[in-house]
Design a protein around this motif. Sequence first.
Motif, PDB file in Angstrom:
ATOM      1  N   GLN A   1      14.140  50.754  15.855  1.00 35.88           N
ATOM      2  CA  GLN A   1      15.275  50.256  15.098  1.00 35.88           C
ATOM      3  C   GLN A   1      15.386  48.740  15.275  1.00 35.88           C
ATOM      4  O   GLN A   1      14.949  48.190  16.281  1.00 35.88           O
ATOM      5  N   SER A   2      15.974  48.072  14.281  1.00 43.01           N
ATOM      6  CA  SER A   2      16.253  46.645  14.419  1.00 43.01           C
ATOM      7  C   SER A   2      17.385  46.467  15.415  1.00 43.01           C
ATOM      8  O   SER A   2      18.513  46.903  15.174  1.00 43.01           O
ATOM      9  N   ARG A   3      17.078  45.869  16.557  1.00 44.34           N
ATOM     10  CA  ARG A   3      18.058  45.699  17.638  1.00 44.34           C
ATOM     11  C   ARG A   3      18.329  44.238  17.956  1.00 44.34           C
ATOM     12  O   ARG A   3      18.878  43.912  19.007  1.00 44.34           O
ATOM     13  N   GLY A   4      17.913  43.345  17.070  1.00 51.90           N
ATOM     14  CA  GLY A   4      18.180  41.927  17.289  1.00 51.90           C
ATOM     15  C   GLY A   4      17.287  41.257  18.311  1.00 51.90           C
ATOM     16  O   GLY A   4      17.683  40.260  18.922  1.00 51.90           O
ATOM     17  N   LEU A   5      16.073  41.784  18.494  1.00 51.25           N
ATOM     18  CA  LEU A   5      15.137  41.158  19.439  1.00 51.25           C
ATOM     19  C   LEU A   5      14.417  40.018  18.722  1.00 51.25           C
ATOM     20  O   LEU A   5      13.238  40.097  18.382  1.00 51.25           O
ATOM     21  N   LYS A   6      15.142  38.927  18.497  1.00 55.44           N
ATOM     22  CA  LYS A   6      14.679  37.818  17.673  1.00 55.44           C
ATOM     23  C   LYS A   6      13.845  36.824  18.480  1.00 55.44           C
ATOM     24  O   LYS A   6      14.172  36.501  19.622  1.00 55.44           O
ATOM     25  N   PHE A   7      12.798  36.339  17.844  1.00 58.74           N
ATOM     26  CA  PHE A   7      11.942  35.334  18.461  1.00 58.74           C
ATOM     27  C   PHE A   7      12.648  33.969  18.456  1.00 58.74           C
ATOM     28  O   PHE A   7      13.436  33.668  17.555  1.00 58.74           O
ATOM     29  N   THR A   8      12.323  33.155  19.462  1.00 58.20           N
ATOM     30  CA  THR A   8      12.884  31.807  19.597  1.00 58.20           C
ATOM     31  C   THR A   8      11.826  30.774  19.240  1.00 58.20           C
ATOM     32  O   THR A   8      10.706  30.827  19.783  1.00 58.20           O
ATOM     33  N   PRO A   9      12.133  29.824  18.343  1.00 57.58           N
ATOM     34  CA  PRO A   9      11.147  28.777  18.015  1.00 57.58           C
ATOM     35  C   PRO A   9      10.905  27.846  19.204  1.00 57.58           C
ATOM     36  O   PRO A   9      11.838  27.521  19.950  1.00 57.58           O
ATOM     37  N   LEU A  10       9.667  27.451  19.395  1.00 61.28           N
ATOM     38  CA  LEU A  10       9.303  26.459  20.401  1.00 61.28           C
ATOM     39  C   LEU A  10       9.178  25.123  19.670  1.00 61.28           C
ATOM     40  O   LEU A  10       8.250  24.919  18.882  1.00 61.28           O
ATOM     41  N   ASP A  11      10.133  24.250  19.865  1.00 61.31           N
ATOM     42  CA  ASP A  11      10.286  23.047  19.050  1.00 61.31           C
ATOM     43  C   ASP A  11       8.994  22.261  18.917  1.00 61.31           C
ATOM     44  O   ASP A  11       8.302  21.990  19.906  1.00 61.31           O
ATOM     45  N   GLY A  12       8.692  21.914  17.675  1.00 58.59           N
ATOM     46  CA  GLY A  12       7.571  21.030  17.393  1.00 58.59           C
ATOM     47  C   GLY A  12       6.204  21.667  17.476  1.00 58.59           C
ATOM     48  O   GLY A  12       5.188  20.968  17.397  1.00 58.59           O
TER      49      GLY A  12
ATOM     50  N   TYR B   1       4.369  48.760  19.175  1.00 51.40           N
ATOM     51  CA  TYR B   1       5.350  47.903  18.513  1.00 51.40           C
ATOM     52  C   TYR B   1       4.795  47.326  17.219  1.00 51.40           C
ATOM     53  O   TYR B   1       3.593  47.402  16.942  1.00 51.40           O
ATOM     54  N   GLN B   2       5.680  46.725  16.429  1.00 51.15           N
ATOM     55  CA  GLN B   2       5.345  45.893  15.284  1.00 51.15           C
ATOM     56  C   GLN B   2       6.298  44.698  15.267  1.00 51.15           C
ATOM     57  O   GLN B   2       7.163  44.570  16.143  1.00 51.15           O
ATOM     58  N   LEU B   3       6.131  43.823  14.276  1.00 42.74           N
ATOM     59  CA  LEU B   3       7.049  42.710  14.053  1.00 42.74           C
ATOM     60  C   LEU B   3       7.723  42.879  12.704  1.00 42.74           C
ATOM     61  O   LEU B   3       7.159  43.478  11.778  1.00 42.74           O
ATOM     62  N   ILE B   4       8.933  42.365  12.590  1.00 40.32           N
ATOM     63  CA  ILE B   4       9.573  42.198  11.284  1.00 40.32           C
ATOM     64  C   ILE B   4       9.604  40.699  11.008  1.00 40.32           C
ATOM     65  O   ILE B   4      10.287  39.947  11.717  1.00 40.32           O
ATOM     66  N   VAL B   5       8.840  40.276  10.024  1.00 41.36           N
ATOM     67  CA  VAL B   5       8.742  38.858   9.679  1.00 41.36           C
ATOM     68  C   VAL B   5       9.381  38.654   8.311  1.00 41.36           C
ATOM     69  O   VAL B   5       8.889  39.175   7.302  1.00 41.36           O
ATOM     70  N   ASP B   6      10.495  37.927   8.298  1.00 39.74           N
ATOM     71  CA  ASP B   6      11.240  37.674   7.059  1.00 39.74           C
ATOM     72  C   ASP B   6      11.503  38.971   6.291  1.00 39.74           C
ATOM     73  O   ASP B   6      11.321  39.065   5.077  1.00 39.74           O
TER      74      ASP B   6
END
Length: 336
Positions: free
Chosen positions: A31-42, A60-65
């Motif tokens: 389920q989508s549980r808000g396990l969001k990736f964090t951008p590494l600046d630059g 696992y899988q990823l949800i991209v956009d």
Amino acid sequence: ASPIINGQHATFVYRGEGRDVELVGEMSDWQSRGLKFTPLDGTGVQYYSMQFPADARIEYQLIVDGKWVLDPLNQNKKDNGVGGENNYLLMPRYKATNYTRARVGTKRGRIEPLDLPADPQGRKREARIYLPPGYDQSKAHYPTIYMSDGIEYLERASANVMVDNLIAARRIQPLILVCLAPVERNKEYWMNRAYVDWLTATLVPMIDAKYRTKAAASARAVAGVSLGGLISIYAATVHPEVFGNVLGQSSAVQVNNEQMLVELRAAPQQSIKWYLEVGRYEGLLDVNRKLKAALEQKGYRIAYREVNAGHNWTHWADELAEGLSYLFSTAEGSRR
């Protein structure tokens, strides 16, 4: 490569055009549980870190956009028979079963097709039977395991190879596997009394007549995964005079508002030997704990195991040897 494993921490890495990246899988019950990736600046890189037990195997899988995709930085992927192809990660202390690979010098049993009569609608059920090494040269009679989703047990869990190896290691008695495919899985395995009565009144007598079986409940087992585990538990509860052993893997006893638990609590204790196991990364964990408690309250002594895995055939293959060894151990095997 992704994920990066450091001790008990796994860091998932994404590099691509996607802006919103989320981790989904067995750690989130898919389920989508808000396990969001964090951008590494630059850098154009995003990451998400979390901790797992040291012996875990996780899919696992990823949800991209908004789109479900495989992890492009992880080459480990597998179609495990539940939901298509997924990525997976292995923590440092995970150990796959070593019983599913054929070993040089190990005597092998044989698999032959089992021709079953068509049902009233004219449908034929695929079935195969495994006969242990030396069956044709022996006059012995053998214990029998009736396996729901049995063709998948052969093809995805290498159950015949596993039994060959366990017999050679003297961990189990030589035994017969009756491997059945469902015709309508959700209907037959959903606590279906007609299906269970067909097993006991038609199939078991046919197998006992055609093959050298030990025709006693104590030498006869039912086994299955998920709904196959449910129907195995139900079959032994309804017909304990036929099935005296149950091997339930990730048993789906939540159906019909946990009706199976209600029936177990109401039924008298019978002479049934139980081996149950479930993954900690699947939605069936809590209800299997209730199953364990219900059986113990009835006075049963059961073998119960929880493992750091999800709802898939790799997990069930990894755990099958322990279940077989518990239910049909040899005296020598139990001392090892």
